[in-house]
Enzyme design. Structure first.
Site: not given
Ligand code: NAP
Length: 313
Positions: A141, A144-145
């Site tokens: 992701c 997200c990261d």
């Protein structure tokens, strides 16, 4: 009497649309969701191909709007993961939806119909180092990261829409993004391809596969061992992170043996989106279909809700 008229498993765009339509039919609707409503759309930085939002809309905002809209018409949300589905042999008929919250065993509720909208999850690459470095440089992701890789070098594996879209997103944070693709042609749509080819931070490694992900034991990803599939030549690529986008697998493990699934595990439906079990419908990415988009998921959700409503009538 069953607890609900329609149980919707999964709160992605398909499930949330089904909830909105079923709610407007004045039915008692439960939406079961193990994570944040919105599904994969919620972790997409920008959605540019959902009609009505010129310039695009953030995936999270679209997801929040869809959830709010479904709640407006009375859908009840149950924060749990579906772990089983069975025919209710009791007098009221319908189905029992089993759900388990970690450690709690199997709880359940009943519903007269069910719409399966559990979507898909990212497929693993299946190479040494992938599991060991998950969360320590291996990610599925970018939204997200990605921010952890500010001014670093990262790789993206895959050549589909997800790989190219997320590679473009990662250029906002990283200094260099390598896209490692096993063929010499991308599968991603043309507009994404054009953007990626014109982005100075993106380098393509064609006809190349990852053999291993390496780093210090207990530490973070440091490099990838690569192989050119045409020449057979092996090489090393120093990166701080690797984002894996090599396709999807449907979230249908809990349905095996109950519903008909295709060879890849996708739910097969008829044109009204009814599955092999009468009274159970499927909508969105979890269904065997040609095009997986937010717009097609939304269409599925509306049709599945209408079919379930007709079934109840
Ligand atoms: P996908 O379209 O299935 O693409 C997977 C990519 O990974 C392909 O390029 C494939 O290579 C490669 N691949 C598969 N297995 C591999 C392996 N073992 N090693 C190396 N490479 C491997 O998956 P996706 O990109 O996640 O997209 C899933 C669906 O969502 C698609 O229908 C897509 O259109 C949709 N989607 C749409 C958008 C958008 O519209 N903006 C965004 C994201 C996703 P080959 O090409 O050689 O098969």
């Amino acid at each position: 009497m069953a607890d609900y008229d329609i149980a919707i498993l999964g709160a992605g765009p398909a499930g949330l649309t089904a909830a909105l339509y079923a709610g407007r039919s004045r039915l008692k609707v439960a939406v079961l969701e193990r994570g944040v409503p919105g599904g994969q759309a919620a972790t997409t930085e920008r959605i540019e191909n959902y009609p009505g939002f010129p310039g695009g809309i953030s995936g999270l905002e679209l997801a929040e709007r869809m959830e709010k809209h479904a709640r407006e018409f009375g859908a009840e949300f149950i924060p749990a993961e579906a772990t089983g589905l069975e025919v209710n042999s009791g007098r009221e008929g319908g189905f029992i939806i089993r759900h388990g919250e970690a450690g709690e065993g199997s709880s359940g509720f009943t519903s007269r119909t069910v719409i399966v909208a559990t979507g898909t999850k990212e497929k693993a690459l299946g190479v040494p180092g992938e599991k060991e470095f998950r969360g320590r440089g291996v990610s599925y992701c970018a939204t997200c990261d990605g921010a952890f890789f500010r001014e670093k070098e990262v790789a993206v594996v895959g050549g589909g829409d997800s790989a190219v879209e997320e590679a473009l997103y990662l250029t906002k944070h990283a200094n260099r993004v390598y896209v490692i693709h096993r063929r010499n042609q991308l599968r991603a749509n043309k507009i994404l391809q054009e953007r990626a080819f014109h982005n100075d931070k993106i380098r393509f490694l064609w006809e190349t596969v990852v053999l291993r992900i390496e780093g210090a034991e207990g530490g973070f990803v440091e490099r990838l061992r690569l192989k050119n599939v045409r020449s057979g030549e092996e090489s090393e690529l120093k990166v701080d992170g690797v984002f894996i986008y090599v396709g999807q697998i449907p979230n249908t493990a809990f349905l095996k043996g109950f519903l008909a699934l295709d060879d890849e595990g996708y739910v097969t439906t008829d044109e009204d989106l009814e599955t092999s079990v009468k009274g159970v419908f499927a909508a969105g990415d979890v269904r065997r279909k040609k095009l997986r988009q937010v717009s097609t998921a939304v269409g599925d959700g509306a049709l599945a809700a209408m079919s379930a409503t007709r079934y109840l009538e």
